[in-house]
Design an enzyme around this catalytic site. Structure first.
Site, PDB file in Angstrom:
ATOM      1  N   CYS A  41       0.693  -0.847   0.133  1.00 53.10           N
ATOM      2  CA  CYS A  41       0.122   0.263   0.234  1.00 53.10           C
ATOM      3  C   CYS A  41       1.142   1.121  -0.015  1.00 53.10           C
ATOM      4  O   CYS A  41       0.463   1.996  -0.341  1.00 53.10           O
ATOM      5  CB  CYS A  41      -0.789   0.519   1.363  1.00 53.10           C
ATOM      6  SG  CYS A  41      -1.727  -1.230   0.873  1.00 53.10           S
ATOM      7  N   CYS A 112       0.531   9.686   7.448  1.00 50.89           N
ATOM      8  CA  CYS A 112       1.939   9.012   8.159  1.00 50.89           C
ATOM      9  C   CYS A 112       1.765   9.363   9.973  1.00 50.89           C
ATOM     10  O   CYS A 112       2.843   8.639  10.640  1.00 50.89           O
ATOM     11  CB  CYS A 112       3.065  10.100   7.364  1.00 50.89           C
ATOM     12  SG  CYS A 112       3.135   9.718   5.238  1.00 50.89           S
TER      13      CYS A 112
END
Length: 293
Positions: A41, A112
């Site tokens: 991913c 993130c």
């Protein structure tokens, strides 16, 4: 080219605490890791923790990551934030804390920081012997099959970050970034969370007034004003590129600072009166007046 802060670039070029932690079988010391993401991913993170068993404290933290500039910088920032914390204190570290440590992240890269928060939780859950399968975020219906994102996880990121659009959800957890078939369901979840937040605010106000049988104290009033701003006003402004920050409260005068697009918009007066003042009057008191500073 992404508009990264100097701190992001510093930790990307010279990351701190990169690598793994070896388990040397030291007495009273445990070494464990948590892992999230998938190389398939585009992002993956393994977070290693060295724990003082008797004091339930993180002595050291290292990371191994596969990802972009933001993924590396966020992982490095996380290790700096949690070293020296007890496990319970570390569990209070949010993706917002990671982003703030970095001086901010582009919205499209906020996933993130979320990945770092999740890896930390996975490591601590693993150390405490709590199966990942019973983690609250793994319960509930699967919303995004492309990235394996559950309803509970999407609800959490909406609530913690005051998200108002499906595009923002995609930026934070990637849900909806694949085939896009789940975007309508994400919109429904945002609407549901917004409605629940509004009901919770109304309940908080009613409960406070019922219990006290007297007008709200200044502290209570400020807390409720901040709650309404965070959960009902800011998501709408952020969706249009603006924002608002509570500056001060003097009696029934509420002073706010308009930011982003709202600060330079020619219709800022309308924003104050319609989007902010009217909402505060509806939720808290008809006497409240809002002004910009």
């Amino acid at each position: 080219m992404w508009d990264y802060t100097d701190k992001v670039m510093e930790l990307f070029y010279n990351p701190k605490n990169q690598g793994l932690l070896e388990d040397n079988q030291e007495p009273g010391i445990a070494v464990v890791f948590g892992e999230v993401g998938s190389i398939a991913c585009g992002d993956a993170l393994r977070l290693h923790l060295k724990i003082d068993v008797d004091n339930d404290k993180i002595l050291d933290a290292r990371f191994q990551t596969f990802g972009c500039t933001s993924a590396i910088a966020s992982s490095s920032a996380l290790t700096e934030l949690i070293k020296g914390l007890t496990l319970n204190a570390a569990l209070q570290v949010t993706n917002k804390d990671i982003a703030e440590y970095l001086g901010g992240l582009p919205e499209a890269k906020m996933h993130c920081s979320v990945m770092g928060q999740e890896a930390l939780e996975a490591a601590i859950f693993k150390y405490r012997g709590i199966p990942i399968a019973v983690h609250e975020e793994d319960e509930g219906a699967l919303i995004c099959s492309c990235f394996g994102i559950s309803e509970s996880k999407i609800r959490r990121v909406i609530q913690e970050n005051n998200l108002a659009t499906a595009e923002q959800v995609t930026s934070y957890v990637k849900a909806g970034g694949g085939c896009g078939s789940c975007l309508a369901n994400i919109d429904d979840l945002i609407a549901a969370v917004t409605k629940e937040s509004a009901l919770n605010i109304a309940t908080d106000i009613a409960t406070a007034q019922e219990q006290l049988q007297r007008p709200l104290t200044t502290v209570q009033k400020i807390a409720l004003i901040q709650k309404v701003l965070d959960e009902e006003v800011r998501p709408l402004l952020i969706a249009d590129g603006g924002d608002v920050e509570l500056y001060d409260v003097e009696g029934d005068r509420v002073q706010v600072a308009l930011q982003g697009a709202c600060g330079s918009c020619s219709s800022s007066t309308a924003t104050l009166k319609v989007a902010i003042e009217a909402k505060l009057q509806e939720r808290i008191s008809q006497k409240l007046l809002v002004e910009a500073v």
